[in-house]
Design an enzyme around this catalytic site. Structure first.
Site, PDB file in Angstrom:
ATOM      1  N   ARG A 225       0.975  -1.195  -0.068  1.00 46.01           N
ATOM      2  CA  ARG A 225      -0.003  -0.139   0.153  1.00 46.01           C
ATOM      3  C   ARG A 225       0.863   1.028   0.065  1.00 46.01           C
ATOM      4  O   ARG A 225       1.973   1.152   0.476  1.00 46.01           O
ATOM      5  CB  ARG A 225      -0.802   0.065   1.254  1.00 46.01           C
ATOM      6  CG  ARG A 225      -2.014  -1.031   1.255  1.00 46.01           C
ATOM      7  CD  ARG A 225      -3.090  -0.477   0.050  1.00 46.01           C
ATOM      8  NE  ARG A 225      -4.402  -1.363   0.175  1.00 46.01           N
ATOM      9  CZ  ARG A 225      -4.470  -2.130  -0.852  1.00 46.01           C
ATOM     10  NH1 ARG A 225      -3.727  -2.348  -1.708  1.00 46.01           N
ATOM     11  NH2 ARG A 225      -5.536  -2.955  -0.694  1.00 46.01           N
ATOM     12  N   HIS A 273      -1.578   1.203  -9.478  1.00 44.99           N
ATOM     13  CA  HIS A 273      -2.236   0.233  -8.815  1.00 44.99           C
ATOM     14  C   HIS A 273      -2.928  -0.972  -9.692  1.00 44.99           C
ATOM     15  O   HIS A 273      -4.230  -1.174  -9.799  1.00 44.99           O
ATOM     16  CB  HIS A 273      -3.470   0.644  -7.824  1.00 44.99           C
ATOM     17  CG  HIS A 273      -3.604  -0.013  -6.591  1.00 44.99           C
ATOM     18  ND1 HIS A 273      -4.077   0.646  -5.416  1.00 44.99           N
ATOM     19  CD2 HIS A 273      -4.014  -1.211  -6.511  1.00 44.99           C
ATOM     20  CE1 HIS A 273      -4.379  -0.554  -4.573  1.00 44.99           C
ATOM     21  NE2 HIS A 273      -4.228  -1.422  -5.355  1.00 44.99           N
TER      22      HIS A 273
HETATM   23  P1  NDP Z   1      -1.835 -11.816   4.480  1.00 47.63           P
HETATM   24  O1  NDP Z   1      -2.732 -11.224   5.557  1.00 47.63           O
HETATM   25  O2  NDP Z   1      -1.836 -13.298   3.909  1.00 47.63           O
HETATM   26  O3  NDP Z   1      -0.341 -11.692   4.830  1.00 47.63           O
HETATM   27  C1  NDP Z   1       0.364 -10.580   5.374  1.00 47.63           C
HETATM   28  C2  NDP Z   1       1.817 -10.809   5.727  1.00 47.63           C
HETATM   29  O4  NDP Z   1       2.134  -9.657   6.293  1.00 47.63           O
HETATM   30  C3  NDP Z   1       1.981 -11.877   6.989  1.00 47.63           C
HETATM   31  O5  NDP Z   1       3.164 -12.612   6.694  1.00 47.63           O
HETATM   32  C4  NDP Z   1       1.990 -10.914   8.219  1.00 47.63           C
HETATM   33  O6  NDP Z   1       2.587 -11.602   9.147  1.00 47.63           O
HETATM   34  C5  NDP Z   1       2.823  -9.797   7.606  1.00 47.63           C
HETATM   35  N1  NDP Z   1       2.498  -8.652   8.578  1.00 47.63           N
HETATM   36  C6  NDP Z   1       1.496  -7.997   9.014  1.00 47.63           C
HETATM   37  N2  NDP Z   1       1.803  -7.281   9.863  1.00 47.63           N
HETATM   38  C7  NDP Z   1       3.177  -7.126  10.175  1.00 47.63           C
HETATM   39  C8  NDP Z   1       4.000  -6.584  10.740  1.00 47.63           C
HETATM   40  N3  NDP Z   1       3.645  -5.502  11.765  1.00 47.63           N
HETATM   41  N4  NDP Z   1       5.430  -6.933  10.754  1.00 47.63           N
HETATM   42  C9  NDP Z   1       6.002  -7.687   9.937  1.00 47.63           C
HETATM   43  N5  NDP Z   1       5.081  -8.584   9.252  1.00 47.63           N
HETATM   44  C10 NDP Z   1       3.782  -8.156   9.138  1.00 47.63           C
HETATM   45  O7  NDP Z   1      -1.872 -10.762   3.251  1.00 47.63           O
HETATM   46  P2  NDP Z   1      -1.779 -10.948   1.583  1.00 47.63           P
HETATM   47  O8  NDP Z   1      -0.357 -11.722   1.290  1.00 47.63           O
HETATM   48  O9  NDP Z   1      -2.950 -11.625   1.154  1.00 47.63           O
HETATM   49  O10 NDP Z   1      -1.863  -9.582   1.092  1.00 47.63           O
HETATM   50  C11 NDP Z   1      -0.706  -8.548   1.268  1.00 47.63           C
HETATM   51  C12 NDP Z   1      -1.101  -7.275   1.076  1.00 47.63           C
HETATM   52  O11 NDP Z   1      -0.899  -7.084  -0.371  1.00 47.63           O
HETATM   53  C13 NDP Z   1      -2.697  -6.971   0.976  1.00 47.63           C
HETATM   54  O12 NDP Z   1      -2.980  -6.625   2.413  1.00 47.63           O
HETATM   55  C14 NDP Z   1      -2.550  -5.362   0.147  1.00 47.63           C
HETATM   56  O13 NDP Z   1      -2.249  -4.357   1.013  1.00 47.63           O
HETATM   57  C15 NDP Z   1      -1.280  -5.872  -0.792  1.00 47.63           C
HETATM   58  N6  NDP Z   1      -2.216  -6.010  -2.113  1.00 47.63           N
HETATM   59  C16 NDP Z   1      -1.805  -5.162  -3.109  1.00 47.63           C
HETATM   60  C17 NDP Z   1      -2.258  -5.262  -4.320  1.00 47.63           C
HETATM   61  C18 NDP Z   1      -1.974  -4.699  -5.715  1.00 47.63           C
HETATM   62  O14 NDP Z   1      -2.631  -4.520  -6.482  1.00 47.63           O
HETATM   63  N7  NDP Z   1      -1.060  -3.673  -5.458  1.00 47.63           N
HETATM   64  C19 NDP Z   1      -3.282  -6.427  -4.719  1.00 47.63           C
HETATM   65  C20 NDP Z   1      -3.412  -7.493  -3.624  1.00 47.63           C
HETATM   66  C21 NDP Z   1      -2.727  -7.417  -2.331  1.00 47.63           C
HETATM   67  P3  NDP Z   1       2.442 -12.944   9.807  1.00 47.63           P
HETATM   68  O15 NDP Z   1       2.579 -14.137   8.788  1.00 47.63           O
HETATM   69  O16 NDP Z   1       3.173 -13.349  11.107  1.00 47.63           O
HETATM   70  O17 NDP Z   1       0.687 -13.167  10.210  1.00 47.63           O
HETATM   71  C1  OXD Z   2      -5.834  -5.557  -3.119  1.00 46.30           C
HETATM   72  C2  OXD Z   2      -5.537  -4.428  -4.230  1.00 46.30           C
HETATM   73  O1  OXD Z   2      -5.520  -5.425  -1.852  1.00 46.30           O
HETATM   74  O2  OXD Z   2      -6.068  -4.967  -5.173  1.00 46.30           O
HETATM   75  O3  OXD Z   2      -6.265  -6.768  -3.635  1.00 46.30           O
HETATM   76  O4  OXD Z   2      -5.386  -3.537  -4.011  1.00 46.30           O
END
Ligand code: NDP
Ligand code: OXD
Length: 310
Positions: A225, A273
Site C-alpha cells: 500500500r 495500482h
Molecule cells: P496476508 O494477510 O496473507 O499476509 C500478511 C503478511 O504480512 C503476513 O506474513 C504477516 O505476518 C505480515 N505482517 C503483517 N503485519 C506485520 C508486521 N507488523 N510486521 C511484520 N510482518 C507483518 O496478506 P496478503 O499476502 O493476502 O496481502 C498482502 C497485502 O498486499 C494486502 O493487504 C494489500 O495491501 C496488498 N495487495 C496489493 C495489491 C496491488 O494490486 N497492489 C493486490 C493485492 C494485495 P504473519 O505471517 O506473522 O501474520
Molecule cells: C488488493 C488490491 O488489496 O487490489 O487486492 O489492492
C-alpha cells in the site's frame, strides 16, 4: 431469497454481476446505487464503500472485500463493527502480484533503466551482470501473496529473505520476524519488496530508518500500500544517490496527483495500482465458496482479525 450487494467504483460491474450469477445461481445480485430496500441485503461485496453504505444495511451478515487488503473498508468510520470482514484470497490475484514483483526486480537487475535511456541515443554499452546467486531479495510480508513472491524469487536463483510479524518457516527462504528480524535482514537486501497489509504497525515502514539500513544502490519495490512508504524519505534517498531506484504500484494518494514528484522522477518507475487485479472469472469462485460456507454454518477463509488489523 439471499441478496448480495456489489459496490465498486473501479471494477467492471457487468462482468462481476455475470460471474457472480454464474457461481451463485440461487443468490440475487444487486448493485449500487439503486439496490432497493437496504433491509433485504444479506451480504456485501465491496471496494472502497462510501462512508455509511455498510451501516445503512441493517441485516448485513458479512462484508466481502474486493481486494486482499481490507484497509479500504476499515477507512469507513461508520462501518458496523459486529459484521465480519473477509479479504480476497485468490490464486490469480496472488500470481499477478508475484509477476509484478518479479518484473520490478528484474527490470533493475537486468539494467533496463540504463538500456532504455541509451536506446534512443544508439549507445551499445554492455553492463557486466550482477551475480544472481549472491544477490539478496527481501520480501516484507510472508502471507498468502508474500510467500508466493518469495518462493518465486528463490526459483529464479536469488537469495531470498522473508519478513513477517510472527515466526514463519518457508523452505529455501531465510525467514525473519519482528523489529530485530527486520534490522538483521535489511543490510543484506539489494532489492526490498513490500507485500504487507497496511496496519497501524506497518504504516510508514519504508521510511528514513529502513531505507538507511539498506545497502547503497538498493531498489525499493512496493506493491503493498502507498501508506507503507514515507514519500519524502524515499525521494530524499533517491536524490542523494543512496537508492538506485523505486518500482511503485501503490501511493499515499490515489490517483497520484499530477504534480507529484514520482511522475517525472528519473529513478522511479510506476504503475496505477494494477500489480494484482481482481478478475471476476477467478474471484467470483472465491466469493461463492465463502458465501456458501457461511450460509451452511461452516468457517470462511480470510476473515479479518480485528486485533491484528489484517
Ligand atoms: P496476508 O494477510 O496473507 O499476509 C500478511 C503478511 O504480512 C503476513 O506474513 C504477516 O505476518 C505480515 N505482517 C503483517 N503485519 C506485520 C508486521 N507488523 N510486521 C511484520 N510482518 C507483518 O496478506 P496478503 O499476502 O493476502 O496481502 C498482502 C497485502 O498486499 C494486502 O493487504 C494489500 O495491501 C496488498 N495487495 C496489493 C495489491 C496491488 O494490486 N497492489 C493486490 C493485492 C494485495 P504473519 O505471517 O506473522 O501474520
Ligand atoms: C488488493 C488490491 O488489496 O487490489 O487486492 O489492492
Amino acid at each position: 431469497m439471499t441478496v448480495l450487494l456489489f459496490h465498486s467504483p473501479d471494477d467492471p460491474v457487468e462482468l462481476w454481476v455475470a460471474e457472480l450469477r454464474r457461481q451463485l445461481p440461487d443468490v440475487e445480485i444487486r448493485t449500487t446505487p439503486d439496490f432497493g430496500d437496504p433491509s433485504e441485503i444479506d451480504y456485501a461485496l465491496v471496494w472502497k464503500p462510501p462512508a455509511g453504505l455498510l451501516a445503512s444495511l441493517p441485516n448485513l451478515r458479512v462484508t466481502f472485500s474486493i481486494a486482499a487488503g481490507i484497509d479500504h473498508i476499515l477507512a469507513d468510520p461508520e462501518r458496523p463493527t459486529h459484521v465480519p470482514i473477509v479479504r480476497m484470497l485468490d490464486d490469480n490475484l496472488r500470481d499477478m502480484m508475484s509477476e509484478w514483483a518479479i518484473l520490478g526486480v528484474l527490470y533493475f537487475h537486468r539494467f533496463m533503466p540504463e538500456y532504455m535511456a541509451e536506446q534512443p541515443k544508439a549507445i551499445w554499452d554492455r553492463r557486466w551482470p550482477i551475480y544472481t546467486p549472491e544477490t539478496h531479495v527481501g520480501v516484507l510480508g510472508l502471507g498468502a501473496i508474500g510467500r508466493d513472491v518469495a518462493e518465486k524469487f528463490r526459483v529464479l536463483g536469488f537469495q531470498v529473505h522473508g519478513w513477517s510479524r510472527t515466526p514463519r518457516e518457508v523452505a529455501g527462504i531465510i525467514c525473519h520476524h519482528g523489529a530485530a528480524g527486520l534490522e538483521a535482514m535489511l543490510p543484506q537486501c539489494r532489492y526490498l519488496v513490500c507485500v504487507l497489509p497496511l496496519t497501524d504497525e506497518t504504516r510508514g515502514i519504508i521510511g528514513a530508518r529502513t531505507i538507511a539500513a539498506l545497502p547503497e544502490d538498493a531498489v525499493v519495490v512496493n506493491l503493498g500500500r502507498g501508506g507503507h512508504v514515507v514519500d519524502e524519505d524515499l525521494l530524499a534517498a533517491l536524490d542523494s544517490g543512496h537508492l538506485r531506484g523505486a518500482f511503485l504500484d501503490v501511493f499515499n494518494e490515489e490517483p497520484l496527483p499530477p504534480g507529484h514528484a514520482y511522475w517525472r522522477h528519473p529513478k522511479v518507475v510506476m504503475t496505477p495500482h494494477v500489480a494484482g487485479e481482481l478478475v471476476p472469472q477467478s474471484c467470483a469462485k472465491a466469493i461463492a465458496r465463502n458465501l456458501n460456507a457461511h450460509m451452511s454454518g461452516a468457517a470462511m477463509e480470510g476473515v479479518l482479525d480485528l486485533e491484528r488489523g489484517y
